[in-house]
Design a protein around this motif. Sequence first.
Motif, mmCIF file in Angstrom:
data_model
loop_
_atom_site.group_PDB
_atom_site.id
_atom_site.type_symbol
_atom_site.label_atom_id
_atom_site.label_comp_id
_atom_site.label_asym_id
_atom_site.label_seq_id
_atom_site.Cartn_x
_atom_site.Cartn_y
_atom_site.Cartn_z
ATOM 1 N N ILE A 1 0.833 -1.209 0.000
ATOM 2 C CA ILE A 1 0.000 0.000 0.000
ATOM 3 C C ILE A 1 0.869 1.262 0.000
ATOM 4 N N TYR A 2 2.084 1.166 0.568
ATOM 5 C CA TYR A 2 2.973 2.333 0.515
ATOM 6 C C TYR A 2 3.327 2.647 -0.934
ATOM 7 N N PHE A 3 3.718 1.634 -1.709
ATOM 8 C CA PHE A 3 4.114 1.892 -3.090
ATOM 9 C C PHE A 3 2.919 2.213 -3.974
ATOM 10 N N LEU A 4 1.730 1.728 -3.609
ATOM 11 C CA LEU A 4 0.534 2.137 -4.342
ATOM 12 C C LEU A 4 0.318 3.638 -4.157
ATOM 13 N N ALA A 5 0.535 4.126 -2.926
ATOM 14 C CA ALA A 5 0.309 5.541 -2.623
ATOM 15 C C ALA A 5 1.431 6.441 -3.134
ATOM 16 N N ASN A 6 2.622 5.882 -3.341
ATOM 17 C CA ASN A 6 3.791 6.696 -3.679
ATOM 18 C C ASN A 6 4.403 6.341 -5.033
ATOM 19 N N ALA A 7 3.618 5.705 -5.880
ATOM 20 C CA ALA A 7 4.156 5.256 -7.167
ATOM 21 C C ALA A 7 4.656 6.429 -8.003
ATOM 22 N N GLU A 8 5.864 6.277 -8.499
ATOM 23 C CA GLU A 8 6.450 7.288 -9.381
ATOM 24 C C GLU A 8 6.415 6.852 -10.836
ATOM 25 N N GLY A 9 5.763 5.719 -11.075
ATOM 26 C CA GLY A 9 5.667 5.215 -12.435
ATOM 27 C C GLY A 9 5.156 3.787 -12.432
ATOM 28 N N GLY A 10 5.137 3.178 -13.596
ATOM 29 C CA GLY A 10 4.609 1.834 -13.747
ATOM 30 C C GLY A 10 5.332 0.800 -12.917
ATOM 31 N N ALA A 11 6.666 0.956 -12.751
ATOM 32 C CA ALA A 11 7.443 -0.031 -11.986
ATOM 33 C C ALA A 11 7.000 -0.075 -10.531
ATOM 34 N N ASP A 12 6.691 1.093 -9.961
ATOM 35 C CA ASP A 12 6.246 1.123 -8.565
ATOM 36 C C ASP A 12 4.863 0.500 -8.418
ATOM 37 N N TYR A 13 3.979 0.748 -9.394
ATOM 38 C CA TYR A 13 2.666 0.105 -9.339
ATOM 39 C C TYR A 13 2.796 -1.414 -9.450
ATOM 40 N N GLU A 14 3.720 -1.874 -10.275
ATOM 41 C CA GLU A 14 3.967 -3.309 -10.389
ATOM 42 C C GLU A 14 4.491 -3.860 -9.069
ATOM 43 N N ARG A 15 5.365 -3.087 -8.428
ATOM 44 C CA ARG A 15 5.905 -3.509 -7.131
ATOM 45 C C ARG A 15 4.766 -3.629 -6.110
ATOM 46 N N ALA A 16 3.873 -2.655 -6.099
ATOM 47 C CA ALA A 16 2.731 -2.699 -5.186
ATOM 48 C C ALA A 16 1.828 -3.888 -5.486
ATOM 49 N N ALA A 17 1.557 -4.096 -6.769
ATOM 50 C CA ALA A 17 0.672 -5.198 -7.160
ATOM 51 C C ALA A 17 1.267 -6.548 -6.772
ATOM 52 N N THR A 18 2.578 -6.716 -6.962
ATOM 53 C CA THR A 18 3.233 -7.973 -6.621
ATOM 54 C C THR A 18 3.093 -8.278 -5.136
ATOM 55 N N SER A 19 3.361 -7.278 -4.290
ATOM 56 C CA SER A 19 3.263 -7.493 -2.840
ATOM 57 C C SER A 19 1.831 -7.784 -2.411
ATOM 58 N N LEU A 20 0.887 -6.997 -2.906
ATOM 59 C CA LEU A 20 -0.494 -7.170 -2.470
ATOM 60 C C LEU A 20 -1.090 -8.480 -2.983
ATOM 61 N N LYS A 21 -0.696 -8.900 -4.181
ATOM 62 C CA LYS A 21 -1.180 -10.188 -4.693
ATOM 63 C C LYS A 21 -0.611 -11.349 -3.875
ATOM 64 N N ARG A 22 0.652 -11.247 -3.435
ATOM 65 C CA ARG A 22 1.256 -12.314 -2.624
ATOM 66 C C ARG A 22 0.470 -12.501 -1.335
ATOM 67 N N VAL A 23 0.130 -11.393 -0.693
ATOM 68 C CA VAL A 23 -0.604 -11.484 0.575
ATOM 69 C C VAL A 23 -2.021 -12.008 0.328
ATOM 70 N N ALA A 24 -2.674 -11.533 -0.728
ATOM 71 C CA ALA A 24 -4.038 -11.984 -1.032
ATOM 72 C C ALA A 24 -4.075 -13.477 -1.327
ATOM 73 N N GLU A 25 -3.053 -13.984 -2.002
ATOM 74 C CA GLU A 25 -3.009 -15.414 -2.329
ATOM 75 C C GLU A 25 -2.874 -16.286 -1.086
ATOM 76 N N MET A 26 -2.277 -15.726 -0.016
ATOM 77 C CA MET A 26 -2.131 -16.488 1.223
ATOM 78 C C MET A 26 -3.403 -16.461 2.069
ATOM 79 N N SER A 27 -4.315 -15.550 1.752
ATOM 80 C CA SER A 27 -5.606 -15.484 2.448
ATOM 81 C C SER A 27 -6.710 -15.347 1.403
#
Length: 495
Positions: free
Chosen positions: A232-258
Motif C-alpha cells: 500500500i505504501y508503493f501504491l500511494a507513492n508510485a512514481e511510475g509503472g514499476a512502482d505500481y507493479e511492485r505494489a501489485a506484486t506485494s499485495l497479490k502475494r498477501v491476497a493469495e495467502m488469504s
Amino acid sequence: MIKPWHVVFAVIAAAVLSGCSTAQHRDQLALFNSAYATGDYSSALKAVSFNESKNKPVDAEAHLLELLHQGEMYRLTDRNSESIAAYDLAEEGMKNLDTAGLLENTVEGLMAVMVNDSERDYKALMSEAVLVNTYKALAFLAEGNSDYARVEFNRANDRTRRAVDFFRKEIAEQQAVLKNEARSGNEKASMVQSSLNSKSFQSAVHNRYGSSSTWSVFPEFIVPASTWLHGIYFLANAEGGADYERAATSLKRVAEMSPQSVMLQADADLATGFASGAQSLAALPSQVWVVYENGLGPVLREARLDVPLLLLHGNQQVPAYFGIALPEYAERSAIPGSIGVSDAAGQVIQTERISDMGKVFRTEMKERFPGVLARAVTSAIGKAVLQKEAADQFGPIGQLFATVLTIATTQADLRSWQALPNHWQAARIDRPDDGRLTLLGHRGKVLGNLEVPQQPFTLVYVKQPTIQAPATVIIMDLQGKTNATFARFPKEHEP
C-alpha cells in the motif's frame, strides 16, 4: 593437554554464569511484560534500559534484545527519532551477529554446547529483522519523511526475498560441519550425527512436536503484514509503472495467502488496475486504510524430553536416554473480535484478520528447528561424555557432581522480542468529505474520534496489546508529506 577436571571446572563456572544471566533475562522480560500489558510504556521502557558509557559506543550485539523492545516503546509514545535510533542500533547488532569472526563464533558455539543456547548472543529471527525495517518505515512516515520510509520498506521486502536462501545456506552449513567432523574421526560429532539420524530419536521428537511438515505454516517465508504495508505504501507513492507493479506484486502475494479475504483481494485488484492503466488515480476517492496490531505475540516455552542418544562404548554404539530442553512457541492472549470505523452517514467498516504472528514464527522455526535440535543433542552428548570422564577421574562423587551440573545447565533459550502482536487486522474505507471517522472498539463502543486530513492516502495505525491497555492510534499520510497525529484511546488511560 586439557584434563577432565579442567572441563568440569569450566562447566561449573559456566553454569553459575548461565544461571545468573538466564534469571536476569527472564526477570527483565517479566517486568517488561507486566508494564506493557497495561499500556504503561514508560515503565516497560525502563525495564529494558541499560547503562551506557559516554565514552564508548553501545554494544549493539550484546544489547540487541533490549534495543528491539526500546525501539517499539519509543514508537508507541510518539518519540519517533529515538525509536529510529534504537532500531538503527538493533540493525547494527544484527549485522554484527551475521558477520561475527571465527573466534567469536567458536567461543559462542563452545559455550552453547557446554551450557545451553542462552549463552549465545541473541540472534534475531529473520521475521524480527523484517519487522524492524517495517517499524522504522512507519516511524519515518510519522515524521513526514517519505524518502527514508521508502528505503526501509524496500529493505523489509529485500529481507523477505533473501530469507529462503538464508535458511537454505544456514542448514547446509550446519549439516556440512557435522558430516566433516564425523568423517575426520571426531567421536562426539559421529555420535551426534548417528543420534540425529536414528529412528528412535526421530520418533521421540516426533511424538513431542509432530512432523514439521504438518505444522501450520506459510508456503514460503513471508511476514504478510510487512508485505501488505510495502504494497500500500508503493501504491500511494508510485512514481511510475514499476512502482505500481511492485505494489501489485506485494499485495497479490498477501491476497493469495488469504484467499478468503475480500479486502486483500480488493487491494490487489486496485494495485493491478493502476499497474495496467485500467484504474485512474483521478477517479479514485481519497482512501483510508486501518491497520490494527492486536494482542500479545507468541512467546517461547521450554519443552523437556528424554531422547535416546547413541554413545560410543569401545567400538560399539549403545543407546542411552538423556534429557534435552527445546523451545516451543506458545500463544498469548488477543483481544476478541475486531475494531471498526464509521462515518457520519452511518457506514461501518470492520477490520479483518490478515496475518497471524504465530504462523510467521512457526514458518521460521520449521527452518531453524534442525539447527536448534543439533545444538541440543551436541550439548547433551558433550555432557554425557563429561559425566563419564568425571566418574573415571573422581569416582561416584565426580559422576554425581557432573550429573547435577548437567541438570542445572540443560535449559532452552526462551528469549524473544515480546512487543509484537498476536495478529494483524486491516480495513479500507473512502475518506468522508468532512474527514471525520469514529473508531469503534471490539465491542462496538466508541473508542475515539478521528480527524483525517484532506490527502489522497491515509494510514490509521492502531496497536493495543490487551483490553487493559489503551489503543495507540497514529494517523499517517501514506505519502509522507505531513507529520502524523498521535492519540491514545480511551483518553482516560492517558498518563
